[in-house]
Design a protein around this motif. Structure first.
Motif, PDB file in Angstrom:
ATOM      1  N   MET A  34       0.850  -1.201   0.000  1.00 45.52           N
ATOM      2  CA  MET A  34       0.000   0.000   0.000  1.00 45.52           C
ATOM      3  C   MET A  34       0.884   1.248   0.000  1.00 45.52           C
ATOM      4  SD  MET A  34      -2.786   1.209   2.832  1.00 45.52           S
ATOM      5  CE  MET A  34      -3.893  -0.154   2.538  1.00 45.52           C
ATOM      6  N   PRO A  35       0.610   2.181  -0.871  1.00 42.85           N
ATOM      7  CA  PRO A  35       1.443   3.397  -0.888  1.00 42.85           C
ATOM      8  C   PRO A  35       1.341   4.133   0.452  1.00 42.85           C
ATOM      9  CG  PRO A  35      -0.086   3.329  -2.750  1.00 42.85           C
ATOM     10  CD  PRO A  35      -0.481   2.241  -1.833  1.00 42.85           C
ATOM     11  N   GLU A  36       2.484   4.559   0.952  1.00 45.43           N
ATOM     12  CA  GLU A  36       2.507   5.346   2.181  1.00 45.43           C
ATOM     13  C   GLU A  36       2.855   6.791   1.826  1.00 45.43           C
ATOM     14  OE1 GLU A  36       4.676   3.278   5.289  1.00 45.43           O
ATOM     15  OE2 GLU A  36       4.017   1.355   4.520  1.00 45.43           O
ATOM     16  N   LEU A  37       3.121   7.597   2.833  1.00 44.12           N
ATOM     17  CA  LEU A  37       3.336   9.026   2.581  1.00 44.12           C
ATOM     18  C   LEU A  37       4.366   9.311   1.472  1.00 44.12           C
ATOM     19  CD1 LEU A  37       3.583  11.817   5.249  1.00 44.12           C
ATOM     20  CD2 LEU A  37       5.249  11.669   3.416  1.00 44.12           C
ATOM     21  N   PRO A  38       5.552   8.688   1.488  1.00 43.13           N
ATOM     22  CA  PRO A  38       6.557   9.030   0.462  1.00 43.13           C
ATOM     23  C   PRO A  38       6.096   8.693  -0.951  1.00 43.13           C
ATOM     24  CG  PRO A  38       7.578   7.873   2.292  1.00 43.13           C
ATOM     25  CD  PRO A  38       6.092   7.730   2.471  1.00 43.13           C
ATOM     26  N   HIS A  88      -1.925  18.683  -4.188  1.00 42.86           N
ATOM     27  CA  HIS A  88      -1.068  18.578  -3.001  1.00 42.86           C
ATOM     28  C   HIS A  88      -1.416  17.327  -2.215  1.00 42.86           C
ATOM     29  CE1 HIS A  88      -4.227  20.916  -0.585  1.00 42.86           C
ATOM     30  NE2 HIS A  88      -4.593  21.107  -1.819  1.00 42.86           N
ATOM     31  N   ARG A  89      -0.640  17.078  -1.173  1.00 42.93           N
ATOM     32  CA  ARG A  89      -0.805  15.858  -0.392  1.00 42.93           C
ATOM     33  C   ARG A  89      -1.189  16.187   1.031  1.00 42.93           C
ATOM     34  NH1 ARG A  89       1.820  13.821   3.261  1.00 42.93           N
ATOM     35  NH2 ARG A  89       3.598  15.202   2.968  1.00 42.93           N
ATOM     36  N   ARG A  90      -2.048  15.384   1.625  1.00 43.94           N
ATOM     37  CA  ARG A  90      -2.327  15.461   3.058  1.00 43.94           C
ATOM     38  C   ARG A  90      -2.334  14.029   3.555  1.00 43.94           C
ATOM     39  NH1 ARG A  90      -2.089  15.951   7.714  1.00 43.94           N
ATOM     40  NH2 ARG A  90      -3.662  16.754   9.122  1.00 43.94           N
ATOM     41  N   ALA A  91      -1.384  13.689   4.440  1.00 40.30           N
ATOM     42  CA  ALA A  91      -1.193  12.298   4.880  1.00 40.30           C
ATOM     43  C   ALA A  91      -1.061  11.424   3.630  1.00 40.30           C
ATOM     44  CB  ALA A  91      -2.317  11.846   5.802  1.00 40.30           C
ATOM     45  N   LYS A  92      -1.920  10.405   3.484  1.00 40.59           N
ATOM     46  CA  LYS A  92      -1.800   9.548   2.298  1.00 40.59           C
ATOM     47  C   LYS A  92      -2.844   9.909   1.242  1.00 40.59           C
ATOM     48  CE  LYS A  92      -0.515   5.751   5.301  1.00 40.59           C
ATOM     49  NZ  LYS A  92      -0.850   4.377   5.710  1.00 40.59           N
ATOM     50  N   TYR A  93      -3.428  11.065   1.362  1.00 40.13           N
ATOM     51  CA  TYR A  93      -4.432  11.506   0.378  1.00 40.13           C
ATOM     52  C   TYR A  93      -3.828  12.467  -0.630  1.00 40.13           C
ATOM     53  CZ  TYR A  93      -8.060   9.745   3.527  1.00 40.13           C
ATOM     54  OH  TYR A  93      -8.850   8.945   4.309  1.00 40.13           O
ATOM     55  N   LEU A 150      -5.136   6.321  -2.940  1.00 40.67           N
ATOM     56  CA  LEU A 150      -4.685   5.324  -3.912  1.00 40.67           C
ATOM     57  C   LEU A 150      -5.060   3.900  -3.505  1.00 40.67           C
ATOM     58  CD1 LEU A 150      -1.112   6.748  -4.606  1.00 40.67           C
ATOM     59  CD2 LEU A 150      -3.121   6.988  -6.063  1.00 40.67           C
ATOM     60  N   GLY A 151      -5.538   3.738  -2.273  1.00 46.07           N
ATOM     61  CA  GLY A 151      -5.868   2.387  -1.810  1.00 46.07           C
ATOM     62  C   GLY A 151      -4.633   1.507  -1.858  1.00 46.07           C
ATOM     63  N   MET A 152      -4.790   0.287  -2.378  1.00 44.94           N
ATOM     64  CA  MET A 152      -3.651  -0.625  -2.469  1.00 44.94           C
ATOM     65  C   MET A 152      -2.875  -0.419  -3.769  1.00 44.94           C
ATOM     66  SD  MET A 152      -3.981  -2.858   0.128  1.00 44.94           S
ATOM     67  CE  MET A 152      -3.341  -4.461  -0.332  1.00 44.94           C
ATOM     68  N   GLU A 165     -10.079   5.584  -3.802  1.00 41.97           N
ATOM     69  CA  GLU A 165     -11.279   6.374  -3.490  1.00 41.97           C
ATOM     70  C   GLU A 165     -11.238   7.747  -4.136  1.00 41.97           C
ATOM     71  OE1 GLU A 165     -12.104   5.039   1.138  1.00 41.97           O
ATOM     72  OE2 GLU A 165     -12.205   7.154   0.583  1.00 41.97           O
ATOM     73  N   PHE A 166     -12.409   8.198  -4.552  1.00 44.52           N
ATOM     74  CA  PHE A 166     -12.599   9.597  -4.955  1.00 44.52           C
ATOM     75  C   PHE A 166     -13.745  10.180  -4.144  1.00 44.52           C
ATOM     76  CE2 PHE A 166     -10.805   8.317  -9.163  1.00 44.52           C
ATOM     77  CZ  PHE A 166      -9.842   9.296  -9.260  1.00 44.52           C
TER      78      PHE A 166
END
Ligand SMILES: [Zn+2]
Length: 290
Positions: free
Chosen positions: A1-5, A65-70, A88-90, A134-135
């Protein structure tokens, strides 16, 4: 699962390619339509697919832009601001291409769920093999309260004190530290890979009760999380399974991981152990982590 980086990598790659451009037409997959008919809301949440397509048509992309993993996309239509929130989910992946055939990997091409035609003639594509992405189209962030509960960005000045204060709460003090640092309401954006790495760096056993760790060690742990997240951002993220940045490129951080997925401890050569904590597999060294 994608993380913050990994999410940061997507944002940095996507932003220069789409900011300032206008979506002329949005089109969602048949799978999304069918799931909504069954009441399941695959990928597009809290909105009918047809309404989502209509709403997105004509939107200008003002900022990514990014907020946490969103991934947050600030949009504007007829002078009104909107926020498109994407997770991005998995296996979610973005592509900016001239045509679908330009997506080289067949598995991503086969699982396209959202196509945004841009007025420049390009296609902005969201592909998601496992469909946990998710959207949400919002006017403001308040419309989806869980977004307000997210811990500060880990590089913000107040993030350390926020983390220390949360650790004092009984609901967290009694939990294993690994579960706590992976909780997005305690630290934002730290998932299994980077939690595993940071705990190894500071020699803390993943199952240790949070309330049984000294403040000094918790500070060292927080700093290790910041460090490993930053290092990974610089390396373009870790490529584990199906994460890709928008050009279909893999990151390089997986070659620098010391404990995640390892059988042998790089410090002491002991065999590593695994245990399940908070539903996730945790790898640790029984000799180096206490
Ligand atoms: Zn060891």
């Amino acid at each position: 699962m994608p993380e913050l980086p990994e999410v940061e990598g997507v944002v940095r790659a996507l932003s220069p390619k789409i900011v300032g451009k206008v979506i002329s037409r949005a089109s969602l997959s048949e799978t999304i339509y069918q799931s909504h008919q069954l009441g399941k809301q695959c990928i597009v949440k809290n909105m009918e697919p047809a309404a989502f397509e209509l709403a997105l048509s004509g939107m200008e992309i003002k900022r990514v832009h990014r907020r946490a993993k969103y991934i947050f996309m600030d949009l504007e239509k007829d002078g009104n601001p909107f926020l498109l929130v994407n997770h991005l989910g998995m296996t979610g992946a973005w592509f900016v291409v001239q045509k679908e055939e330009d997506i080289l990997e067949e598995k991503f091409k086969k699982h396209i769920h959202a196509r945004f035609s841009l007025t420049t003639g390009e296609l902005l594509i969201f592909s998601d093999i496992r469909r946990f992405g998710e959207f949400r189209l919002l006017h403001t962030i308040d419309e989806h309260p869980p977004l307000l509960q997210i811990a500060p960005e880990p590089f913000n000045q107040n993030a350390l004190n926020y983390f220390l204060a949360k650790c004092e709460l009984p609901k967290y003090a009694n939990k294993p530290i690994k579960e706590v640092i992976m909780d997005g309401q305690v630290i934002s954006g730290c998932g299994n890979i980077y939690a595993t790495e940071a705990l190894f760096h500071v020699g803390i056993h993943p199952a240790r009760k949070t309330g049984r760790i000294s403040k000094e060690r918790k500070i060292a742990l927080f700093e290790a999380i910041q460090k490993v997240l930053l290092e990974s951002i610089e390396m373009g993220g870790s490529t584990i399974s199906d994460y890709r940045n928008i050009n279909g490129e893999a990151g390089g951080m997986q070659h620098r991981l010391k404990m995640y997925g390892k059988k042998i401890c790089p410090n002491c050569s002991a065999n590593t152990k695994t245990m399940t904590i908070g539903g996730r597999t945790s790898v640790y060294c029984p000799k180096c982590q206490h």
